[in-house]
Write a protein that holds these residues in place. Structure first.
Motif, short mmCIF file in Angstrom:
data_model
loop_
_atom_site.label_atom_id
_atom_site.label_comp_id
_atom_site.label_asym_id
_atom_site.label_seq_id
_atom_site.Cartn_x
_atom_site.Cartn_y
_atom_site.Cartn_z
N VAL A 252 -3.42 1.60 -3.55
CA VAL A 252 -3.54 0.82 -4.78
C VAL A 252 -4.74 -0.12 -4.72
O VAL A 252 -5.67 -0.01 -5.52
CB VAL A 252 -2.24 0.03 -5.07
CG1 VAL A 252 -2.41 -0.82 -6.34
CG2 VAL A 252 -1.06 0.97 -5.23
N LEU A 253 -4.72 -1.04 -3.75
CA LEU A 253 -5.76 -2.07 -3.73
C LEU A 253 -7.15 -1.50 -3.42
O LEU A 253 -8.13 -1.82 -4.12
CB LEU A 253 -5.41 -3.15 -2.70
CG LEU A 253 -4.22 -4.05 -3.06
CD1 LEU A 253 -4.05 -5.14 -2.00
CD2 LEU A 253 -4.37 -4.67 -4.44
N PHE A 254 -7.26 -0.68 -2.38
CA PHE A 254 -8.57 -0.16 -2.01
C PHE A 254 -9.19 0.70 -3.12
O PHE A 254 -10.35 0.49 -3.49
CB PHE A 254 -8.50 0.63 -0.70
CG PHE A 254 -8.53 -0.24 0.53
CD1 PHE A 254 -8.25 -1.60 0.46
CD2 PHE A 254 -8.82 0.30 1.76
CE1 PHE A 254 -8.27 -2.40 1.59
CE2 PHE A 254 -8.85 -0.49 2.91
CZ PHE A 254 -8.58 -1.84 2.82
N PRO A 255 -8.45 1.67 -3.69
CA PRO A 255 -9.05 2.46 -4.78
C PRO A 255 -9.42 1.60 -5.99
O PRO A 255 -10.43 1.86 -6.65
CB PRO A 255 -7.95 3.46 -5.13
CG PRO A 255 -7.13 3.58 -3.89
CD PRO A 255 -7.13 2.21 -3.29
N ALA B 126 -13.84 -10.79 0.80
CA ALA B 126 -13.96 -11.83 -0.21
C ALA B 126 -14.28 -11.22 -1.58
O ALA B 126 -13.70 -11.61 -2.61
CB ALA B 126 -15.04 -12.83 0.19
N LEU B 127 -15.19 -10.27 -1.61
CA LEU B 127 -15.55 -9.63 -2.88
C LEU B 127 -14.39 -8.80 -3.43
O LEU B 127 -14.13 -8.81 -4.63
CB LEU B 127 -16.79 -8.75 -2.67
CG LEU B 127 -18.08 -9.53 -2.35
CD1 LEU B 127 -19.16 -8.58 -1.82
CD2 LEU B 127 -18.59 -10.27 -3.59
N GLN B 128 -13.70 -8.08 -2.54
CA GLN B 128 -12.53 -7.33 -2.99
C GLN B 128 -11.49 -8.26 -3.60
O GLN B 128 -10.86 -7.94 -4.62
CB GLN B 128 -11.91 -6.56 -1.82
CG GLN B 128 -12.69 -5.33 -1.40
CD GLN B 128 -12.04 -4.63 -0.22
OE1 GLN B 128 -11.77 -5.25 0.81
NE2 GLN B 128 -11.77 -3.35 -0.36
N GLY B 129 -11.31 -9.42 -2.97
CA GLY B 129 -10.32 -10.37 -3.49
C GLY B 129 -10.62 -10.81 -4.91
O GLY B 129 -9.71 -10.98 -5.73
N MET B 130 -11.90 -10.97 -5.22
CA MET B 130 -12.28 -11.35 -6.59
C MET B 130 -11.95 -10.24 -7.57
O MET B 130 -11.52 -10.49 -8.71
CB MET B 130 -13.78 -11.67 -6.63
CG MET B 130 -14.19 -12.85 -5.79
SD MET B 130 -16.00 -13.10 -5.84
CE MET B 130 -16.26 -13.97 -4.31
N ILE B 131 -12.15 -9.00 -7.15
CA ILE B 131 -11.84 -7.86 -8.02
C ILE B 131 -10.33 -7.74 -8.19
O ILE B 131 -9.84 -7.50 -9.31
CB ILE B 131 -12.44 -6.57 -7.42
CG1 ILE B 131 -13.97 -6.65 -7.40
CG2 ILE B 131 -11.98 -5.34 -8.22
CD1 ILE B 131 -14.64 -5.54 -6.61
N TRP B 132 -9.58 -7.90 -7.12
CA TRP B 132 -8.12 -7.81 -7.21
C TRP B 132 -7.54 -8.90 -8.10
O TRP B 132 -6.52 -8.71 -8.76
CB TRP B 132 -7.49 -7.87 -5.82
CG TRP B 132 -7.83 -6.68 -4.98
CD1 TRP B 132 -8.09 -5.41 -5.41
CD2 TRP B 132 -7.97 -6.64 -3.55
NE1 TRP B 132 -8.37 -4.59 -4.35
CE2 TRP B 132 -8.31 -5.30 -3.20
CE3 TRP B 132 -7.84 -7.58 -2.53
CZ2 TRP B 132 -8.51 -4.91 -1.87
CZ3 TRP B 132 -8.05 -7.20 -1.22
CH2 TRP B 132 -8.37 -5.89 -0.89
N ALA B 133 -8.20 -10.06 -8.13
CA ALA B 133 -7.74 -11.14 -9.00
C ALA B 133 -7.67 -10.69 -10.45
O ALA B 133 -6.73 -11.03 -11.19
CB ALA B 133 -8.65 -12.36 -8.86
#
Length: 231
Positions: free
Chosen positions: A24-27, A86-93
């Motif tokens: 879920v998160l990675f894709p 950090a960048l992934q976290g912004m996208i997941w937000a």
């Protein structure tokens, strides 16, 4: 052994399923990263982490597309990069905000964490995911917002999870002797590092195979099976 005065727990494979992160998160971040970089690279926080990623890769200068390709490659290889996380976290937000998904958490983990909190046992998180991403995950779980029962978060800015010095730093930050902290993880090498720093450890062996017969750490198949001595 000294009594346990704090819990430190991993996320992936421990409180939450590996499949949630991998499937879920990675894709989600991989699909949206190119557009995110293009539309957000002028923001100071995004600029900072793009520069950090370039520095980590040894790039003196890189085009927008080169940075996108670099980060996509890191996602595909599950690189434990603080800048990438950090960048992934912004996208997941954005995904949590738009209700594109809810974070998985094992029911036994949520229940037992509530119970530990109720008896005054502080719970801390240590994951390769960034602290903001950790907070988002626990604020948006299938069991509701769990952030009120958590006392703090640590990520790879503290250090690598297989480095014993990282756990020494965490114990210092928590202001407890390492021997009074119980670390939970599904990764033996992380548990080895925590034990070397003096922490108590428990291996989470979820799944059909159960605890390995030759485990060098106390082992539990779920949070209900974790032995916590607070007497």
């Amino acid at each position: 052994m000294p009594k346990i005065r704090a819990i430190l727990t991993d996320i992936e494979g421990t409180t939450s399923s590996i499949s949630f992160v991998k499937d879920v998160l990675f894709p989600y971040s991989r699909e949206r990263l190119p557009a995110f970089v293009v539309t957000h690279e002028d923001k100071p926080e995004v600029q900072h982490w793009l520069h950090e990623a370039a520095r980590e890769a040894g790039l003196v200068s890189a085009s927008e597309q080169e940075m996108i390709d670099l980060l996509i490659g890191w996602i595909d290889s599950d690189r434990k990069s603080t800048a990438l996380k950090a960048l992934q976290g912004m996208i997941w937000a954005d995904g949590y905000r738009d209700s594109d998904f809810r974070a998985h958490i094992y029911e036994d983990a949520a229940r037992r964490m509530h119970a530990w909190h109720a008896i005054g046992l502080p719970i801390y998180i240590y994951s390769s995911g960034s602290v903001p991403a950790q907070k988002l995950l626990f604020a948006n779980t299938e069991s509701g917002d769990l952030t009120p029962i958590l006392s703090g978060y640590f990520d790879t800015e503290t250090g690598a999870k297989r480095d014993s010095a990282s756990y020494t730093r965490i114990a210092t930050a928590i202001d407890l002797p390492a021997t009074d902290i119980l670390f939970l993880s599904d990764i033996v090498e992380e548990l080895d590092a925590a034990r070397l720093a003096g922490m108590q450890t428990t291996l989470l062996a979820r799944g059909t195979e159960g605890c390995p017969a030759d485990s060098q750490h106390p082992c539990a198949v779920d949070f209900d099976s974790v032995e916590v001595d607070v007497s």
